[in-house]
Design an enzyme around this catalytic site. Structure first.
Site, PDB file in Angstrom:
ATOM      1  N   ARG A  35       0.854  -1.212   0.000  1.00 12.66           N
ATOM      2  CA  ARG A  35       0.000   0.000   0.000  1.00 12.66           C
ATOM      3  C   ARG A  35       0.878   1.246   0.000  1.00 12.66           C
ATOM      4  O   ARG A  35       1.445   1.621   1.023  1.00 12.66           O
ATOM      5  CB  ARG A  35      -0.903  -0.011   1.237  1.00 12.66           C
TER       6      ARG A  35
ATOM      7  N   ARG B  73       0.821  -6.511  -9.572  1.00 13.63           N
ATOM      8  CA  ARG B  73       1.290  -5.954  -8.294  1.00 13.63           C
ATOM      9  C   ARG B  73       1.445  -7.015  -7.205  1.00 13.63           C
ATOM     10  O   ARG B  73       2.009  -6.712  -6.154  1.00 13.63           O
ATOM     11  CB  ARG B  73       0.386  -4.814  -7.834  1.00 13.63           C
TER      12      ARG B  73
ATOM     13  N   HIS C  26       0.360   3.417 -10.490  1.00 15.97           N
ATOM     14  CA  HIS C  26      -0.615   3.888  -9.494  1.00 15.97           C
ATOM     15  C   HIS C  26       0.149   4.682  -8.419  1.00 15.97           C
ATOM     16  O   HIS C  26       0.200   4.288  -7.251  1.00 15.97           O
ATOM     17  CB  HIS C  26      -1.290   2.657  -8.896  1.00 15.97           C
TER      18      HIS C  26
ATOM     19  N   ASP D 282     -12.283  10.328  -6.782  1.00 11.30           N
ATOM     20  CA  ASP D 282     -11.915   9.158  -7.585  1.00 11.30           C
ATOM     21  C   ASP D 282     -12.309   9.458  -9.028  1.00 11.30           C
ATOM     22  O   ASP D 282     -13.407   9.123  -9.463  1.00 11.30           O
ATOM     23  CB  ASP D 282     -12.622   7.905  -7.031  1.00 11.30           C
TER      24      ASP D 282
ATOM     25  N   GLU E 258      -2.371   8.806 -11.132  1.00  4.58           N
ATOM     26  CA  GLU E 258      -1.996   7.573 -11.818  1.00  4.58           C
ATOM     27  C   GLU E 258      -1.975   7.826 -13.326  1.00  4.58           C
ATOM     28  O   GLU E 258      -2.818   8.556 -13.826  1.00  4.58           O
ATOM     29  CB  GLU E 258      -3.013   6.480 -11.456  1.00  4.58           C
TER      30      GLU E 258
END
Ligand code: BG6
Length: 296
Positions: free
Chosen positions: A74, A96, A166, A211, A270
């Site tokens: 994270r 990832r 990201h 977002d 991102e």
């Protein structure tokens, strides 16, 4: 490969070191003559730290990040591939959480420190996504940090994919931070049923959960973090789209690997192929590059 074997093959005196990172996971440390420094795990080919010459950290990494082989880290720079967000595959795809291979380490002719990592199809990826591929991640460290993703379609059919870096930027105070360069770009608000509208703001600021997907964003963006007197510049190519994300308070509380107050100290901007998947013909290679600069 063991850490000793990685060290024997890929460490370069003064520029590339290999060490045991969190939970003993293999970690590369890249340094550059300017004093800049990057740390990257083979797990996910995950860049977790980027420091400038003065030792100042530029990437956010959650204190609750778990560093486990089955989980994404994270913070830092997760690689999203071959799916962005939710869908038939694990969230943001499998890159990832995959064990990548080290491929090459060198100092480039212009004096930058370069590490090349690769992920190719294997039983586990083919079960999830039935396509032979080679994904190459090139990390180049100078005063700037340049990251390139290359996808080679090794199969006999077309592949449809999404891919993104990201990036979690370290921010001193999200309430004062802004992103500029997105005015007039088509914006998809995933928090408002994917409403598609034109971004009208000269600078995008933050006062709640955000977002947003920007489809076909300009190749140069600026993040300003006045509380740290810092400016980040993002320059991209082959990566048409941008996501701007901050979970804010409620979502932060719902994320098990993210501290309740950490939203105030991070911002994801991102870059990648996000709004619409790309179709890649057999034997073709897609390349996307993002270059980050920070002052200070
Ligand atoms: C962003 C998405 O890219 O990633 C968000 O736009 C998502 O919707 C965020 O919450 C984090 O995703 P994850 O899978 O790392 O928790």
């Amino acid at each position: 490969m063991t850490i000793d074997a990685l060290r024997a093959a890929f460490s370069r005196p003064g520029t590339v070191a290999v060490e045991a990172g969190r939970n003993g996971m293999p970690r590369f440390v890249l340094t550059h003559s300017s004093g800049s420094r990057v740390e990257v795990y083979l797990h996910g080919a995950h860049v977790v730290s980027w420091r400038g010459a003065a030792g100042n950290e530029r990437l956010f990494l959650s204190e609750r990040s778990q560093f486990q082989a089955t989980r994404p880290i994270r913070g830092g720079i997760p690689i999203v591939f071959p799916q962005f967000g939710g869908g038939p595959l694990p969230p943001h795809g499998f890159a990832r959480t995959s064990p990548w291979q080290a491929h090459a380490a060198r100092v480039t002719p212009d004096g930058e420190t370069e590490l090349v990592l690769q992920l190719r199809d294997a039983g586990t990826t083919l079960e999830l996504w039935p396509h032979p591929f080679l994904l190459t991640f090139t990390i180049r460290l100078g005063t700037a940090l340049t990251l390139a993703l290359d996808l080679h379609n090794r199969g006999s059919g077309h592949v449809r994919f999404q891919a993104a870096l990201h990036t979690y930027f370290a921010i001193a105070d999200i309430r004062q931070a802004t992103v500029s360069g997105l005015k007039a770009v088509t914006r998809v608000d995933t928090l408002r049923e994917n409403a598609r509208e034109k971004e009208e703001r000269e600078t995008v600021g933050f006062a709640g959960e955000t977002d947003l997907i920007y489809a076909g964003a300009p190749d140069r963006l600026t993040i300003r973090d006045p509380a740290a007197a810092r400016t980040f510049t993002i320059a991209k190519s082959g990566m048409p789209d941008v996501v701007v994300w901050n979970p804010w308070i409620e979502k932060a509380r719902r994320m098990p690997d993210f501290g309740d107050d950490e939203y105030a100290r991070m911002l994801c901007v991102e870059t990648g192929i996000i709004d619409a998947p790309m179709l890649l013909a057999p034997d073709q290679t897609w390349r996307g590059i993002t270059r980050f600069e920070a002052e200070p």
